[in-house]
Design a protein around this motif. Structure first.
Motif, PDB file in Angstrom:
ATOM      1  N   SER A   1     -61.313  -0.324  98.678  1.00  9.75           N
ATOM      2  CA  SER A   1     -60.775  -0.425 100.044  1.00  9.75           C
ATOM      3  C   SER A   1     -61.873  -0.524 101.088  1.00  9.75           C
ATOM      4  CB  SER A   1     -59.877   0.775 100.356  1.00  9.75           C
ATOM      5  OG  SER A   1     -60.640   1.962 100.536  1.00  9.75           O
TER       6      SER A   1
ATOM      7  N   LEU B   1     -54.616   1.155 102.204  1.00  4.10           N
ATOM      8  CA  LEU B   1     -55.460   1.070 101.018  1.00  4.10           C
ATOM      9  C   LEU B   1     -56.490   2.196 100.984  1.00  4.10           C
ATOM     10  CD1 LEU B   1     -56.210  -2.780 100.933  1.00  4.10           C
ATOM     11  CD2 LEU B   1     -54.243  -1.533  99.993  1.00  4.10           C
TER      12      LEU B   1
ATOM     13  N   ARG C   1     -56.997  -0.093 106.213  1.00  4.21           N
ATOM     14  CA  ARG C   1     -57.849   0.875 105.518  1.00  4.21           C
ATOM     15  C   ARG C   1     -57.407   2.297 105.866  1.00  4.21           C
ATOM     16  NH1 ARG C   1     -64.395   0.666 106.358  1.00  4.21           N
ATOM     17  NH2 ARG C   1     -65.020   2.183 104.765  1.00  4.21           N
ATOM     18  N   ASN C   2     -57.568   3.194 104.920  1.00  4.55           N
ATOM     19  CA  ASN C   2     -57.216   4.597 105.122  1.00  4.55           C
ATOM     20  C   ASN C   2     -58.050   5.219 106.235  1.00  4.55           C
ATOM     21  OD1 ASN C   2     -59.616   6.271 103.810  1.00  4.55           O
ATOM     22  ND2 ASN C   2     -59.244   4.464 102.559  1.00  4.55           N
TER      23      ASN C   2
ATOM     24  N   TYR D   1     -59.259  -7.063 104.649  1.00  4.81           N
ATOM     25  CA  TYR D   1     -58.385  -6.904 105.805  1.00  4.81           C
ATOM     26  C   TYR D   1     -58.300  -8.167 106.660  1.00  4.81           C
ATOM     27  CZ  TYR D   1     -59.128  -2.310 103.979  1.00  4.81           C
ATOM     28  OH  TYR D   1     -59.204  -1.244 103.112  1.00  4.81           O
TER      29      TYR D   1
END
Length: 317
Positions: free
Chosen positions: A266, A261, A294-295, A272
């Motif tokens: 995000s 995301l 998460r990115n 999460y």
């Protein structure tokens, strides 16, 4: 030209570099990555001129400046908020509407005197995270941006899957699955259809569910929920359940190794912890351990993904 001090012990030439450009609605950002290992070598940002001829000139000058600084001629990739029609080569679906129906890639190639690869910005995000980000080492990566709008990209074995019409990964424009009676009637989307995921899962959609029509900022929603704000608690509960349904639908038809995301939403940590549990109700398999994460590169994913449009063994013609 490579000199001895630019050659590593394993023989890699560290002078080669890729240039990535993130073409946003208000800014243009450029970065250069070392071809050998993806290290960031330089970065610049300017305001977007807001008109076509000015944008082409601005990009030409940015690339020329980067080449002058690094003493070479890097490959060039650019991510845009739209896509290229495979039939005509013209830009379509760009929210910077003055880009639409323009031969952006061809004009940049001519202006720079080398091939320029142009790709959708959500695809660049997905590629960045798949190559050396949160999804690195995974075979199938679904990258999703949850921001002002909603977009997505698919990377399979390190390569973008764009589809026959160059719309693969347009996750934001499929309907919310397993809808509730309370979610009817579906809201109208700018694309002309009703009930698109973007109308439920974008940042403004969450803000409006929390604070009402006209609001677009989700900042503080988790703190408000923690403090007992009933509206914030309800909006978050609905959001994570809807995101779980959307992720489960993607797993049921695509079964990716990971869902990464990005975008402002995000940053909500409750996603999460809650979404992977809620997905279990909707996935068809009795056991589902698909990570929703998460990115890693954050705002840098745009320029990094654009640079990665060129693989390690390619150079611009």
């Amino acid at each position: 030209m490579a000199t001895m001090e630019n050659i590593t012990a394993d023989g890699m030439d560290m002078t080669g570099y890729r240039i990535g450009i993130d073409f946003g609605g208000t800014k243009i950002e450029i970065a250069a990555l070392a071809r050998a290992d993806g290290r960031e070598l330089a970065r610049r940002r300017i305001a977007n001129p807001g008109h076509y001829a000015g944008a082409v000139t601005a990009i030409r000058d940015l690339v020329a400046g980067m080449d002058a600084e690094l003493g070479g001629s890097g490959s060039v990739g650019i991510g845009i908020p739209g896509s290229i029609s495979p039939e005509s080569g013209l830009i379509k679906n760009a929210n910077a509407t003055w880009l639409n129906n323009q031969p952006f890639g061809r004009d940049l190639t001519e202006s720079l005197g080398r091939e320029v690869r142009v790709e959708n910005d959500a695809n660049c995000f997905a590629l960045s995270e798949a190559v050396d980000g949160a999804g690195a080492g995974r075979r199938v990566v679904l990258g999703v941006i949850l921001g002002t709008g909603m977009g997505g990209g698919l990377v399979v074995e390190g390569k973008l899957l764009t589809g026959a019409h160059h719309i693969a990964g347009e996750w934001g424009h499929i309907p919310l699955p397993w809808p509730r009676i309370t979610e009817m009637p579906f809201p109208k989307c700018f694309c002309g259809n009703e009930g698109c995921l973007e109308r439920f899962l974008s940042g403004p959609a969450l803000a409006q569910d929390w604070k009402g029509a006209g609001h677009r900022d989700t900042a503080g929603i988790e703190d408000a929920a923690e403090a007992g704000d009933i509206a914030a608690i309800g909006a978050l509960d609905r959001y994570v359940d809807r995101l779980a349904r959307a992720c489960a639908m993607a797993i049921n038809f695509l079964d990716p190794d990971v869902i990464v995301l990005g975008g402002g939403v995000s940053n909500l940590l409750s996603i999460y912890a809650r979404v992977p549990r809620l997905m279990l109700r909707y996935v068809i398999t009795p056991q589902c351990d698909t990570p929703v994460i998460r990115n890693q590169h954050g705002d840098s994913s745009g320029v990094r993904g654009a640079a990665w449009l060129w693989s390690a063994d390619e150079t611009a013609a």
